[in-house]
Design a protein around this motif. Structure first.
Motif, PDB file in Angstrom:
ATOM      1  N   MET A   1      -0.021  15.548   1.293  1.00 55.57           N
ATOM      2  CA  MET A   1       1.210  14.779   1.117  1.00 55.57           C
ATOM      3  C   MET A   1       0.970  13.609   0.173  1.00 55.57           C
ATOM      4  N   PRO A   2       1.975  13.249  -0.647  1.00 59.42           N
ATOM      5  CA  PRO A   2       1.802  12.127  -1.569  1.00 59.42           C
ATOM      6  C   PRO A   2       1.686  10.809  -0.825  1.00 59.42           C
ATOM      7  N   VAL A   3       1.026   9.852  -1.453  1.00 58.58           N
ATOM      8  CA  VAL A   3       0.919   8.514  -0.896  1.00 58.58           C
ATOM      9  C   VAL A   3       2.269   7.816  -1.024  1.00 58.58           C
ATOM     10  N   THR A   4       2.701   7.146   0.040  1.00 61.06           N
ATOM     11  CA  THR A   4       3.956   6.409   0.017  1.00 61.06           C
ATOM     12  C   THR A   4       3.654   4.933  -0.191  1.00 61.06           C
ATOM     13  N   VAL A   5       4.274   4.349  -1.214  1.00 59.78           N
ATOM     14  CA  VAL A   5       4.042   2.953  -1.560  1.00 59.78           C
ATOM     15  C   VAL A   5       5.370   2.220  -1.614  1.00 59.78           C
ATOM     16  N   GLY A   6       5.442   1.054  -0.979  1.00 59.02           N
ATOM     17  CA  GLY A   6       6.610   0.199  -1.063  1.00 59.02           C
ATOM     18  C   GLY A   6       6.380  -0.893  -2.084  1.00 59.02           C
ATOM     19  N   LEU A   7       7.379  -1.144  -2.920  1.00 54.63           N
ATOM     20  CA  LEU A   7       7.285  -2.168  -3.967  1.00 54.63           C
ATOM     21  C   LEU A   7       8.418  -3.164  -3.798  1.00 54.63           C
ATOM     22  N   GLY A   8       8.078  -4.443  -3.731  1.00 53.91           N
ATOM     23  CA  GLY A   8       9.086  -5.478  -3.630  1.00 53.91           C
ATOM     24  C   GLY A   8       9.816  -5.676  -4.948  1.00 53.91           C
ATOM     25  N   ALA A   9      11.151  -5.697  -4.895  1.00 50.35           N
ATOM     26  CA  ALA A   9      11.973  -5.840  -6.098  1.00 50.35           C
ATOM     27  C   ALA A   9      13.082  -6.853  -5.811  1.00 50.35           C
TER      28      ALA A   9
ATOM     29  N   VAL B   1       5.237   5.073 -13.131  1.00 52.52           N
ATOM     30  CA  VAL B   1       4.609   5.692 -11.958  1.00 52.52           C
ATOM     31  C   VAL B   1       5.006   7.159 -11.825  1.00 52.52           C
ATOM     32  N   GLY B   2       6.258   7.447 -12.147  1.00 51.14           N
ATOM     33  CA  GLY B   2       6.717   8.833 -12.079  1.00 51.14           C
ATOM     34  C   GLY B   2       6.489   9.447 -10.724  1.00 51.14           C
ATOM     35  N   ARG B   3       5.791  10.581 -10.694  1.00 48.70           N
ATOM     36  CA  ARG B   3       5.520  11.289  -9.445  1.00 48.70           C
ATOM     37  C   ARG B   3       4.115  11.026  -8.907  1.00 48.70           C
ATOM     38  N   GLU B   4       3.473   9.995  -9.430  1.00 45.32           N
ATOM     39  CA  GLU B   4       2.119   9.683  -8.958  1.00 45.32           C
ATOM     40  C   GLU B   4       2.117   9.277  -7.490  1.00 45.32           C
ATOM     41  N   VAL B   5       3.185   8.601  -7.059  1.00 49.56           N
ATOM     42  CA  VAL B   5       3.318   8.197  -5.660  1.00 49.56           C
ATOM     43  C   VAL B   5       4.758   8.435  -5.224  1.00 49.56           C
ATOM     44  N   ASP B   6       4.943   8.411  -3.914  1.00 51.12           N
ATOM     45  CA  ASP B   6       6.292   8.434  -3.354  1.00 51.12           C
ATOM     46  C   ASP B   6       6.721   6.976  -3.210  1.00 51.12           C
ATOM     47  N   LEU B   7       7.484   6.469  -4.184  1.00 49.11           N
ATOM     48  CA  LEU B   7       7.777   5.042  -4.297  1.00 49.11           C
ATOM     49  C   LEU B   7       9.102   4.683  -3.633  1.00 49.11           C
ATOM     50  N   THR B   8       9.089   3.582  -2.884  1.00 47.60           N
ATOM     51  CA  THR B   8      10.299   3.022  -2.304  1.00 47.60           C
ATOM     52  C   THR B   8      10.384   1.560  -2.698  1.00 47.60           C
ATOM     53  N   LEU B   9      11.539   1.146  -3.206  1.00 44.73           N
ATOM     54  CA  LEU B   9      11.766  -0.251  -3.550  1.00 44.73           C
ATOM     55  C   LEU B   9      12.424  -0.974  -2.384  1.00 44.73           C
ATOM     56  N   PHE B  10      12.051  -2.209  -2.179  1.00 45.80           N
ATOM     57  CA  PHE B  10      12.655  -3.059  -1.155  1.00 45.80           C
ATOM     58  C   PHE B  10      13.347  -4.211  -1.876  1.00 45.80           C
TER      59      PHE B  10
ATOM     60  N   GLY C   1       3.905   1.740   9.711  1.00 48.01           N
ATOM     61  CA  GLY C   1       3.348   2.970   9.179  1.00 48.01           C
ATOM     62  C   GLY C   1       4.345   3.833   8.446  1.00 48.01           C
ATOM     63  N   ASP C   2       5.531   3.272   8.126  1.00 48.78           N
ATOM     64  CA  ASP C   2       6.520   4.034   7.373  1.00 48.78           C
ATOM     65  C   ASP C   2       6.093   4.231   5.923  1.00 48.78           C
ATOM     66  N   ILE C   3       5.245   3.340   5.414  1.00 47.92           N
ATOM     67  CA  ILE C   3       4.661   3.481   4.084  1.00 47.92           C
ATOM     68  C   ILE C   3       3.152   3.318   4.216  1.00 47.92           C
ATOM     69  N   ASP C   4       2.402   3.933   3.291  1.00 50.28           N
ATOM     70  CA  ASP C   4       0.946   3.862   3.336  1.00 50.28           C
ATOM     71  C   ASP C   4       0.414   2.550   2.787  1.00 50.28           C
ATOM     72  N   ALA C   5       1.159   1.948   1.861  1.00 57.39           N
ATOM     73  CA  ALA C   5       0.697   0.727   1.210  1.00 57.39           C
ATOM     74  C   ALA C   5       1.911  -0.033   0.685  1.00 57.39           C
ATOM     75  N   ALA C   6       1.703  -1.326   0.452  1.00 54.63           N
ATOM     76  CA  ALA C   6       2.781  -2.162  -0.070  1.00 54.63           C
ATOM     77  C   ALA C   6       2.269  -3.000  -1.225  1.00 54.63           C
TER      78      ALA C   6
ATOM     79  N   SER D   1      -4.970   4.362  -4.701  1.00 55.10           N
ATOM     80  CA  SER D   1      -6.381   4.691  -4.575  1.00 55.10           C
ATOM     81  C   SER D   1      -6.949   4.250  -3.240  1.00 55.10           C
ATOM     82  N   LEU D   2      -6.549   3.060  -2.798  1.00 54.85           N
ATOM     83  CA  LEU D   2      -7.026   2.567  -1.509  1.00 54.85           C
ATOM     84  C   LEU D   2      -6.502   3.410  -0.365  1.00 54.85           C
ATOM     85  N   ALA D   3      -5.215   3.795  -0.451  1.00 51.83           N
ATOM     86  CA  ALA D   3      -4.628   4.632   0.599  1.00 51.83           C
ATOM     87  C   ALA D   3      -5.325   5.995   0.650  1.00 51.83           C
ATOM     88  N   GLU D   4      -5.592   6.573  -0.503  1.00 50.21           N
ATOM     89  CA  GLU D   4      -6.256   7.877  -0.537  1.00 50.21           C
ATOM     90  C   GLU D   4      -7.669   7.799   0.032  1.00 50.21           C
ATOM     91  N   SER D   5      -8.333   6.673  -0.172  1.00 49.82           N
ATOM     92  CA  SER D   5      -9.700   6.527   0.338  1.00 49.82           C
ATOM     93  C   SER D   5      -9.748   6.496   1.861  1.00 49.82           C
TER      94      SER D   5
END
Length: 253
Positions: free
Chosen positions: A1-9, A23-32, A64-69, A246-250
């Motif tokens: 599964m792709p890594v989910t990352v939240g980005l503050g906007a 970023v394209g499809r490199e991560v599953d990105l969600t903006l807040f 845990g809704d996102i892997d990283a922020a 990268s950190l989430a994948e590790s």
């Protein structure tokens, strides 16, 4: 599964839109972001609207809704306060990903003025820095800086103390004491440890704001979640997101 990352906007500015495109499809990105902004970032990205988007970003990370922020353009004070409260810590320790004007990437710590004042602090930064460097594919090795060259011993007690600390940190961790030679350390090593938080903060600010370099985000290393702090002066947040990925994948099995 792709890594989910939240980005503050904080707002739909061009830096956020450029990051979404890069970023394209490199991560599953969600903006807040704030209410009423969802349609301003394009159709290819999910947006969570909230009156306090920084609280929503931290809550999603804690749950845990996102892997990283990644902080992105959200305000530092309220976002980091929410993060400290959620993580149950009274301070945050960060390691900054920097880039020199000629394109060399390295990690620098400490970068908070209240961080890195003891040998134990610096030993922890070495250990965390090595892990991040491996995850992000940076050069191997850790350089420990001090306040002068070895030939300067005896010129001032404060300088002598930084060199004694650097020698001890190097012996305890297998790092290398490179004296005051930041110009060599930044090009040869993946991790650079400054003598203390003030000098580290000055190195960061000089490189990023005077020296035509760039800061690409600073992972917080004393919490159990992946949070990359950023400066709103950053050109975009692509590298910060890729660092978070990268950190989430590790951590994934």
């Amino acid at each position: 599964m792709p890594v989910t990352v939240g980005l503050g906007a904080a707002s739909p500015d061009e830096k956020i839109r450029a990051t979404v495109r890069a970023v394209g499809r490199e991560v599953d990105l969600t903006l807040f972001s704030c209410p009423g902004t969802a349609g301003s970032f394009g159709d290819a990205v999910r947006v969570v609207e909230a009156v306090h988007p920084e609280a929503a970003l931290v809550a999603a990370l804690a749950a845990g809704d996102i892997d990283a922020a990644v902080r992105g353009t959200l305000p530092a004070s309220s976002t980091l306060a929410a993060l400290k409260a959620a993580a149950g810590v009274d301070h945050l320790e960060r390691i900054a990903l920097l880039e020199t004007a000629d394109g060399h990437l390295f990690l620098l710590a400490p970068v908070g003025v209240d961080e890195g004042w003891t040998v134990a602090d610096k030993v922890r930064f070495v250990e965390h820095g090595r892990h991040i460097a491996r995850s992000f594919g940076l050069a191997g090795g850790v350089a420990v800086l001090s306040g002068g060259r070895l030939g300067d011993i005896g010129r001032h007690p404060a300088v002598d103390r930084t060199m004694a600390d650097a020698e001890l940190v190097a012996r305890l961790t297998g790092a290398e004491h490179v004296e005051i030679l930041i110009e060599e350390a930044a090009r040869r090593y993946g991790v650079v440890i400054a003598p203390d938080g003030i000098s580290g903060n000055l190195i960061f600010r000089t490189l990023a704001f005077l020296g035509a370099g760039a800061g690409h985000g600073a992972p917080v290393v004393n919490i159990d979640k992946i949070f990359v702090d950023t400066s709103r002066a950053s050109p975009d947040y692509t590298n910060a997101i890729m660092l978070a990925k990268s950190l989430a994948e590790s951590r994934k099995p």
